[in-house]
Design a protein around this motif. Sequence first.
Motif, mmCIF file in Angstrom:
data_model
loop_
_atom_site.group_PDB
_atom_site.id
_atom_site.type_symbol
_atom_site.label_atom_id
_atom_site.label_comp_id
_atom_site.label_asym_id
_atom_site.label_seq_id
_atom_site.Cartn_x
_atom_site.Cartn_y
_atom_site.Cartn_z
ATOM 1 N N GLY A 142 1.741 -2.961 4.028
ATOM 2 C CA GLY A 142 2.351 -3.039 2.701
ATOM 3 C C GLY A 142 2.019 -1.967 1.693
ATOM 4 O O GLY A 142 2.770 -1.759 0.742
ATOM 5 N N HIS A 143 0.897 -1.242 1.833
ATOM 6 C CA HIS A 143 0.353 -0.529 0.667
ATOM 7 C C HIS A 143 1.147 0.693 0.208
ATOM 8 O O HIS A 143 0.913 1.188 -0.892
ATOM 9 C CB HIS A 143 -1.132 -0.181 0.874
ATOM 10 C CG HIS A 143 -1.405 0.915 1.856
ATOM 11 N ND1 HIS A 143 -2.479 1.782 1.730
ATOM 12 C CD2 HIS A 143 -0.761 1.293 2.987
ATOM 13 C CE1 HIS A 143 -2.492 2.630 2.732
ATOM 14 N NE2 HIS A 143 -1.468 2.350 3.516
ATOM 15 N N HIS A 144 2.109 1.179 1.016
ATOM 16 C CA HIS A 144 2.959 2.298 0.551
ATOM 17 C C HIS A 144 4.209 1.818 -0.183
ATOM 18 O O HIS A 144 4.893 2.619 -0.825
ATOM 19 C CB HIS A 144 3.398 3.178 1.722
ATOM 20 C CG HIS A 144 2.272 3.858 2.438
ATOM 21 N ND1 HIS A 144 1.334 4.627 1.784
ATOM 22 C CD2 HIS A 144 1.928 3.886 3.757
ATOM 23 C CE1 HIS A 144 0.455 5.087 2.671
ATOM 24 N NE2 HIS A 144 0.789 4.656 3.867
ATOM 25 N N ALA A 145 4.558 0.535 -0.048
ATOM 26 C CA ALA A 145 5.812 0.050 -0.634
ATOM 27 C C ALA A 145 5.690 -0.026 -2.156
ATOM 28 O O ALA A 145 4.759 -0.630 -2.691
ATOM 29 C CB ALA A 145 6.159 -1.321 -0.059
ATOM 30 N N PHE A 268 -7.762 0.460 9.322
ATOM 31 C CA PHE A 268 -8.837 0.936 10.202
ATOM 32 C C PHE A 268 -8.510 2.325 10.746
ATOM 33 O O PHE A 268 -9.085 2.754 11.741
ATOM 34 C CB PHE A 268 -9.050 -0.056 11.351
ATOM 35 C CG PHE A 268 -9.634 -1.385 10.903
ATOM 36 C CD1 PHE A 268 -10.940 -1.470 10.455
ATOM 37 C CD2 PHE A 268 -8.862 -2.533 10.912
ATOM 38 C CE1 PHE A 268 -11.481 -2.682 10.033
ATOM 39 C CE2 PHE A 268 -9.394 -3.746 10.499
ATOM 40 C CZ PHE A 268 -10.705 -3.828 10.062
ATOM 41 N N ASP A 269 -7.572 3.026 10.082
ATOM 42 C CA ASP A 269 -7.131 4.316 10.618
ATOM 43 C C ASP A 269 -7.980 5.498 10.160
ATOM 44 O O ASP A 269 -7.651 6.650 10.461
ATOM 45 C CB ASP A 269 -5.636 4.559 10.344
ATOM 46 C CG ASP A 269 -5.230 4.230 8.922
ATOM 47 O OD1 ASP A 269 -6.120 3.971 8.088
ATOM 48 O OD2 ASP A 269 -4.012 4.228 8.648
ATOM 49 N N ALA A 270 -9.104 5.224 9.467
ATOM 50 C CA ALA A 270 -10.049 6.310 9.186
ATOM 51 C C ALA A 270 -11.125 6.377 10.277
ATOM 52 O O ALA A 270 -12.128 7.070 10.120
ATOM 53 C CB ALA A 270 -10.693 6.130 7.810
ATOM 54 N N GLY A 312 -4.152 1.426 11.462
ATOM 55 C CA GLY A 312 -5.140 1.328 12.552
ATOM 56 C C GLY A 312 -4.395 1.448 13.857
ATOM 57 O O GLY A 312 -3.818 0.476 14.327
ATOM 58 N N TYR A 313 -4.358 2.648 14.425
ATOM 59 C CA TYR A 313 -3.398 2.947 15.491
ATOM 60 C C TYR A 313 -4.035 3.239 16.842
ATOM 61 O O TYR A 313 -3.312 3.523 17.798
ATOM 62 C CB TYR A 313 -2.486 4.113 15.046
ATOM 63 C CG TYR A 313 -1.828 3.785 13.729
ATOM 64 C CD1 TYR A 313 -0.727 2.944 13.689
ATOM 65 C CD2 TYR A 313 -2.357 4.228 12.510
ATOM 66 C CE1 TYR A 313 -0.144 2.585 12.485
ATOM 67 C CE2 TYR A 313 -1.791 3.872 11.308
ATOM 68 C CZ TYR A 313 -0.684 3.051 11.297
ATOM 69 O OH TYR A 313 -0.126 2.671 10.100
ATOM 70 N N SER A 314 -5.360 3.172 16.917
ATOM 71 C CA SER A 314 -5.985 3.327 18.220
ATOM 72 C C SER A 314 -6.071 1.940 18.863
ATOM 73 O O SER A 314 -6.847 1.095 18.403
ATOM 74 C CB SER A 314 -7.395 3.913 18.078
ATOM 75 O OG SER A 314 -8.102 3.695 19.294
HETATM 76 N N1 6DK Z 1 3.557 9.777 10.909
HETATM 77 C C1 6DK Z 1 -0.312 3.285 6.939
HETATM 78 O O1 6DK Z 1 -1.266 3.410 7.950
HETATM 79 C C2 6DK Z 1 0.980 4.039 7.282
HETATM 80 O O2 6DK Z 1 -0.888 3.781 5.758
HETATM 81 C C3 6DK Z 1 0.793 5.516 7.530
HETATM 82 C C4 6DK Z 1 2.108 6.258 7.565
HETATM 83 C C5 6DK Z 1 1.948 7.710 7.990
HETATM 84 C C6 6DK Z 1 3.266 8.374 8.147
HETATM 85 C C7 6DK Z 1 3.160 9.824 8.516
HETATM 86 C C8 6DK Z 1 2.667 10.013 9.933
HETATM 87 C C9 6DK Z 1 3.358 9.860 12.298
HETATM 88 C C10 6DK Z 1 2.337 10.606 12.851
HETATM 89 C C11 6DK Z 1 2.206 10.693 14.242
HETATM 90 C C12 6DK Z 1 3.106 10.044 15.074
HETATM 91 C C13 6DK Z 1 4.106 9.290 14.507
HETATM 92 C C14 6DK Z 1 4.226 9.207 13.124
HETATM 93 F F1 6DK Z 1 0.840 1.626 5.774
HETATM 94 C C15 6DK Z 1 0.003 1.792 6.763
HETATM 95 F F2 6DK Z 1 0.501 1.295 7.856
HETATM 96 F F3 6DK Z 1 -1.093 1.132 6.478
HETATM 97 O O3 6DK Z 1 1.525 10.358 10.128
#
Ligand code: 6DK
Length: 371
Positions: A142-145, A268-270, A312-314
């Motif tokens: 949600g935090h970007h909306a 958790f993406d840091a 958190g993408y890993s």
């Molecule tokens: N796109 C968030 O984690 C969302 O803050 C992050 C959005 C980043 C968009 C830009 C970006 C990629 C990179 C690599 C591969 C595909 C897309 F909102 C949250 F989910 F929390 O890095």
Amino acid sequence: MTTGYVFHPEYLWHDTGTSAGLLPADPTAGVQPAVHVENPDAKRRVHELIHACGLLGELMVIEPRRATVAELTRVHTPAYVQHIKTQSDLRGGGGDAGDGFSPVGHGSYDIARLAAGGLIELVTAAAHGDITNGYALVRPPGHHATANQGMGFCLFNNIAVAARHAQAELGLARVAVVDWDAHHGNGTQAIFNDDPSVLTISLHQAGCFPPDSGWTHENGTGDGTGYALNVPLPPGSGHAAYLNAIHQVVLPALDRFAPDLILLANGFDANVFDPLARQMLTAASYREMTRLLVSAADQLCHGRLIAAHEGGYSPFYTPYCALAFLEELTGTTTHVTDPLAAVVAGYTAEPFLPHQCEVIAAAAQLVERIS
Ligand code: 6DK
Ligand code: ZN
């Protein structure tokens, strides 16, 4: 102490498709389809680990409900809420929240309402004293909306909806939002920018996403001047820089603000394995950061710390960060320890560098504007 936990299988059914998170596939231009980076895998594995290690039994499971349109429009414009519904109603999916890489799958409107409503239910349980703190493992994030624009994979601003609900219905007048997702919490900042009753503090990788957003000079506007804080940490920041930022900026700001409720945009993406940022935190870092925030909530607002899952993408490391977080929230430990601790020790032996120190010092100077 009781920790609430919100999860629902529907969160995993939010269909982000195969545009990778970048561009829809275009074979003629050589753009390959790929599973969207914001897919259910990492979050499903977080839930599975919490269950498998026995921690679920220590949590008070809270059923989410769908946020109503009236609850959403405390934050979002009616036209934006309708836009998400229209995109969600498209047969076969393919909708988008606004920026071209925030997919709205078929039925995602109801799932996004269930995410925002999950946060509402958690803050309600905290206000009623049924739980002390809590964690909502939701999708979509949600935090970007902003009020009228979805972006960065976010549809409704779950945290903002919960903050306004807490103020309007639960008698919690002063709300602090701490955001340690690797990306700037721009939506939350924009929604509360001129409002001194909601303090927003975002620690993030400088200039990562959104581009050109989250600088120290963004400090709130009008009556809200001083009540938005940003710590744009340079790429490569790790345990030392984040802990320093918590000690120099977050804790003093919370002390001065004296919130009735602390909300945490819990990305958790840091962590050092994350593909969408270049920070270097470990599960042990999240444990330590959480310990400090739990202690601040205990001192300032009866322990009321409510977290919403963000990025958190890993898929393999996010669950250990989330487990460390939840162990600190509940004050318990499990038999599971970070199996990658020895590996990350070699990755993350970075010193605290002057360019990190400068950013933190600049943000720390702004804390005295808070009263
Ligand atoms: N796109 C968030 O984690 C969302 O803050 C992050 C959005 C980043 C968009 C830009 C970006 C990629 C990179 C690599 C591969 C595909 C897309 F909102 C949250 F989910 F929390 O890095
Ligand atoms: Zn993020």
